[in-house]
Design an enzyme around this catalytic site. Structure first.
Site, short mmCIF file in Angstrom:
data_model
loop_
_atom_site.label_atom_id
_atom_site.label_comp_id
_atom_site.label_asym_id
_atom_site.label_seq_id
_atom_site.Cartn_x
_atom_site.Cartn_y
_atom_site.Cartn_z
N CYS A 160 -57.19 -20.31 122.18
CA CYS A 160 -56.26 -21.36 121.77
C CYS A 160 -55.76 -22.12 123.01
O CYS A 160 -55.27 -21.49 123.95
CB CYS A 160 -55.08 -20.76 121.01
SG CYS A 160 -53.76 -21.94 120.70
N GLU B 292 -56.03 -55.76 86.67
CA GLU B 292 -55.11 -56.53 87.53
C GLU B 292 -55.23 -56.04 88.97
O GLU B 292 -55.80 -54.98 89.21
CB GLU B 292 -53.68 -56.39 87.02
CG GLU B 292 -53.17 -54.97 87.02
CD GLU B 292 -51.93 -54.80 86.14
OE1 GLU B 292 -50.84 -54.99 86.66
OE2 GLU B 292 -52.07 -54.48 84.94
N LYS C 49 -60.84 -48.94 94.29
CA LYS C 49 -60.42 -49.34 95.62
C LYS C 49 -61.51 -50.11 96.35
O LYS C 49 -62.70 -49.81 96.20
CB LYS C 49 -60.04 -48.10 96.46
CG LYS C 49 -58.91 -47.27 95.89
CD LYS C 49 -57.58 -47.96 95.95
CE LYS C 49 -56.69 -47.52 97.08
NZ LYS C 49 -56.41 -46.16 97.29
S1 IVH Z 1 -50.05 -48.84 87.16
C1 IVH Z 1 -49.23 -44.21 85.79
N1 IVH Z 1 -50.70 -51.12 88.24
O1 IVH Z 1 -50.44 -47.80 92.69
C2 IVH Z 1 -49.35 -45.07 87.00
N2 IVH Z 1 -49.97 -49.38 89.67
O2 IVH Z 1 -51.63 -44.97 92.69
C3 IVH Z 1 -49.13 -46.49 86.64
N3 IVH Z 1 -49.89 -50.01 92.03
O3 IVH Z 1 -47.57 -45.93 92.72
C4 IVH Z 1 -49.34 -47.37 87.79
N4 IVH Z 1 -50.55 -52.08 91.77
O4 IVH Z 1 -47.19 -48.37 92.98
C5 IVH Z 1 -50.27 -49.87 88.46
N5 IVH Z 1 -51.28 -53.22 89.02
C6 IVH Z 1 -50.85 -51.97 89.25
C7 IVH Z 1 -50.53 -51.51 90.55
C8 IVH Z 1 -50.11 -50.19 90.72
C9 IVH Z 1 -50.16 -51.17 92.64
C10 IVH Z 1 -49.45 -48.77 92.72
C11 IVH Z 1 -48.25 -48.14 92.12
C12 IVH Z 1 -48.52 -46.67 92.06
C13 IVH Z 1 -49.84 -46.54 92.73
C14 IVH Z 1 -50.67 -45.57 91.93
#
Ligand code: IVH
Length: 676
Positions: free
Chosen positions: A407, A112, A313
């Site tokens: 410095c 996703e 990313k």
């Molecule tokens: S799953 C155990 N799904 O990314 C962590 N996170 O780096 C489960 N985020 O703080 C996160 N889209 O806010 C997940 N489709 C997605 C996401 C997502 C954005 C953000 C989330 C989290 C950060 C993790």
């Protein structure tokens, strides 16, 4: 039809239209028809206050403004994701997953978008929204329930009736691009400050103390998982869970797909990348999760992030600009960092005017000269950096950069260890730059949390020679503060009371606040837990320090050097007396000390009733620590069904192995309740 029935019918209808409009983006009635229904409901509720319910669609905005947000301890920690920046890193992730699960063939994943917003957790009890919290530091967040209630895409009560009685839905709050443009147009019309990008606008909107302000910001929500609750009765896969969340009324990404194996992941990444600009909201990558929830459980977590998921990313955005100058910043530990001063350029959603150049060697490697045309890069919240010089060589007359020998702030000599890339000012707390940084760090939110002691104040306090070391903050009086620039009487009083308040702290915060090199928040907590008292920590030699989980020789050496330094000892003593700082000893990190404090647990296999996160939360609440791997420092391995190599390792090392019942008995003993 009775009034009660009419009210019920109106509510159901309004909820349905909210859902059509805000979640499905497919309105079925006109705005004026909607308004008519809404006003009828409002009128009936006004006439019959006994029929009012908190989950009525009329009750989204209403709560009074807050003075501060309350802290919320997350029932299960809100973790972050590891990142992959290349196909190779994704391939390595897929390999680790297959090895971890001992699977020969392909793994099914749920893929996703990675929404570029803010993570929140929404708690539902018996289908009713009772609390919403920000992620915060992952363990504790802020209670923003009243603000989240104003988001029409967040259901105040769940649809259907197959939801668990306790449920925490996790997802992202964000702003769509077109809403962001409109919001900024409105700001312009009113001659108010415009927002930099949708993410900042969303963050600002969510962190308003007055929910009526939040209600004017067009915030949206996407659900991407659950945080806990729902034991049993949940679907077997992540993709089915998302479908279930959709059925309960949550917006889930229409871009979600179930894909197979590495090839499936990379194809998805390519497709989303091509469609990225056409999506209504910003994303900064995609997220892959092992689809099978039992398999997720088996893979578990490695310290801060799950092993079953990864964020892939997009490449960071780049832009071209001019390198105007190189200046030097002196950090808290004296590190001299060259900083590029740039002609302003819009990249990665913000205007960038400076970028880190890391150190002298980096500048030499990139052969940067003042006046060069350079490529800068910025992704998400990451500090911008200069990637390379653009154009032909030899270039203009720009001088080569040389790290100064003294410095620029205090004129102490600059030293660079042979094995280090960093040059440091040797002035220590004699150097005003280091002193300022040390004070800022001392007063920062995660340290002693002295509200109101911002950069400008620290600057003045140090420059005017009023404060040299943190202990002197506790000797400040009203007249000294009120004399400072831009200090009204009221703010001076507030600052004094914030300083007073900071005297009651925890050992972990105190250790962190000292600003010992290589000791971050997590290490400070470990040290507090391990030693339980400041004097024991101060007396520890390197060997003793290395008995603390995660403390290696480098960290042990920094701590030892710091504690041995007479000057530091003096500051610490003065903070205690006459400063007046107090914390509870024995165990300062958790409120209830117990036999689990300082104990290291490793979880392996699936436990009969507890999820891995629940077990971790229980252990941590009792003062224990959960580690990802078994070593001689492990106290207990908690083994469930299908425990693998960790169990073997535990047996090999003679570490005590316990099951879920024994764990619960142990934790109960600790909190003083009889074992079951
Ligand atoms: S799953 C155990 N799904 O990314 C962590 N996170 O780096 C489960 N985020 O703080 C996160 N889209 O806010 C997940 N489709 C997605 C996401 C997502 C954005 C953000 C989330 C989290 C950060 C993790």
């Amino acid at each position: 039809m009775s009034v009660g029935q009419r009210v019920d019918r109106l509510r159901a209808e309004i909820r349905r239209h909210d859902y059509q409009y805000y979640v499905l983006d497919a309105p079925q009635i006109s705005d004026s028809e909607y308004d008519r229904l809404f006003r009828e409901l409002q009128a009936l509720e006004a006439e019959h206050p006994e029929l009012l319910r908190s989950d009525s669609p009329t009750q989204r905005v209403g709560a009074a403004p807050l003075a501060v947000f309350a802290a919320v301890a997350h029932a299960t920690p809100m973790l972050s994701l590891n990142n992959a920046f290349s196909d190779d890193e994704v391939a390595a992730f897929d390999r680790r997953v297959r090895e971890g699960l001992a699977i020969e063939g392909e793994v099914d994943y749920s893929a996703e978008p990675k929404f570029d917003g803010l993570a929140v957790g929404l708690s539902y009890e018996n289908g009713i929204l009772v609390r919403g919290a920000t992620r915060g530091d992952g363990v504790t967040g802020e209670d923003v329930t009243a603000n989240l209630r104003t988001l029409h895409s967040i259901p105040l009560c769940l649809q259907g009736n197959d939801w668990p009685t306790q449920l925490e839905v996790r997802g992202e709050v964000l702003m769509w691009r077109r809403d962001f443009e409109r919001l900024n147009a409105r700001q312009r019309e009113r001659a108010e400050k415009e927002f930099v990008n949708p993410r900042n606008a969303a963050a600002g909107g969510l962190r308003q103390l007055d929910p009526r302000v939040t209600a004017t910001r067009p915030l949206r929500f996407f659900a991407y998982g659950i945080g806990g609750g729902g034991a049993g009765g949940l679907p077997p896969t992540h993709s089915a869970l998302l479908d279930r969340l959709a059925a309960w009324g949550f917006p889930v990404s229409p871009e979600r797909r179930r894909v197979c194996g590495l090839a499936g992941l990379l194809t998805y990444f390519g497709e989303i990348g091509r469609r990225r600009d056409g999506l209504p909201y910003d994303i900064d990558g995609v997220v892959y999760k092992v689809d099978d929830l039992a398999a997720q459980n088996r893979l578990g977590f490695a310290s801060r992030a799950p092993r079953f998921a990864i964020a892939h990313k997009f490449a960071a955005e780049e832009a071209v600009t001019e390198l105007l100058d190189i200046s030097i910043q002196v950090g808290r530990t004296g590190a001299l960092t060259p900083v590029a001063r740039l002609a302003p350029v819009f990249v990665g959603g913000v205007t960038v005017t400076s970028a880190t150049l890391h150190n002298e060697d980096e500048i030499r490697r990139k052969d940067l000269r003042i006046g060069d045309t350079v490529v800068v890069r910025r992704a998400g919240d990451v500090i911008p950096e200069v990637v390379r010089v653009l154009g032909e060589k030899p270039r203009g007359a720009g001088k080569e950069f040389v790290m100064p020998a003294r410095c620029p702030v205090c004129d102490s000599s600059v030293a660079r260890d042979a094995d280090e890339a960093v040059a440091r000012c040797t002035g220590g707390l004699y150097c005003p730059a280091q002193r300022k940084q040390a004070l800022r760090h001392f007063a920062s939110r995660r340290a002693l949390d002295i509200e109101g002691l911002g950069d400008k104040l620290v600057e003045q306090l140090v420059d005017q020679g009023i404060v040299h070391t943190p202990d002197e903050l506790y000797g400040l009086d009203l007249s000294a503060i009120a004399r400072l620039e831009r200090m009204a009487d009221k703010s001076a009083k507030n600052l004094l009371s914030a300083i007073e308040k900071s005297k009651r702290t925890t050992l972990a915060r105190f250790i962190y606040a000292l600003g010992i090199r290589n000791v971050g928040e997590a290490t400070a907590k470990d040290l507090a837990r391990h030693f339980g008292s400041l004097d024991r920590l101060l007396a520890a030699d390197e060997a003793l320090l290395m008995q603390v989980p995660d403390v290696g020789p480098t960290v042990a050496k920094s701590i030892h050097l710091f504690c041995r330094e007479p000057h530091n000892r003096q500051v610490i003593e003065r903070l205690r007396h006459p400063g007046g700082l107090v914390w509870s000893e024995g165990d300062a990190y958790v409120s209830a000390p117990g036999a689990a404090s300082g104990k290291v647990f490793v979880l392996t296999g699936s436990l009969p009733s507890l999820t891995r996160e629940a077990a971790q939360a229980l252990i941590e609440t009792a003062g224990g620590k959960v580690s990802g791997s078994v070593s001689r420092k492990t106290d207990y391995v908690v083994a469930g069904a299908e425990a693998g190599s960790k169990l073997d390792k535990a047996r090999q090392l003679g570490v005590r192995v316990i099951d879920e019942d024994e764990l619960l008995a142990l934790l109960n003993e600790i909190s003083g309740q009889p074992s079951p």
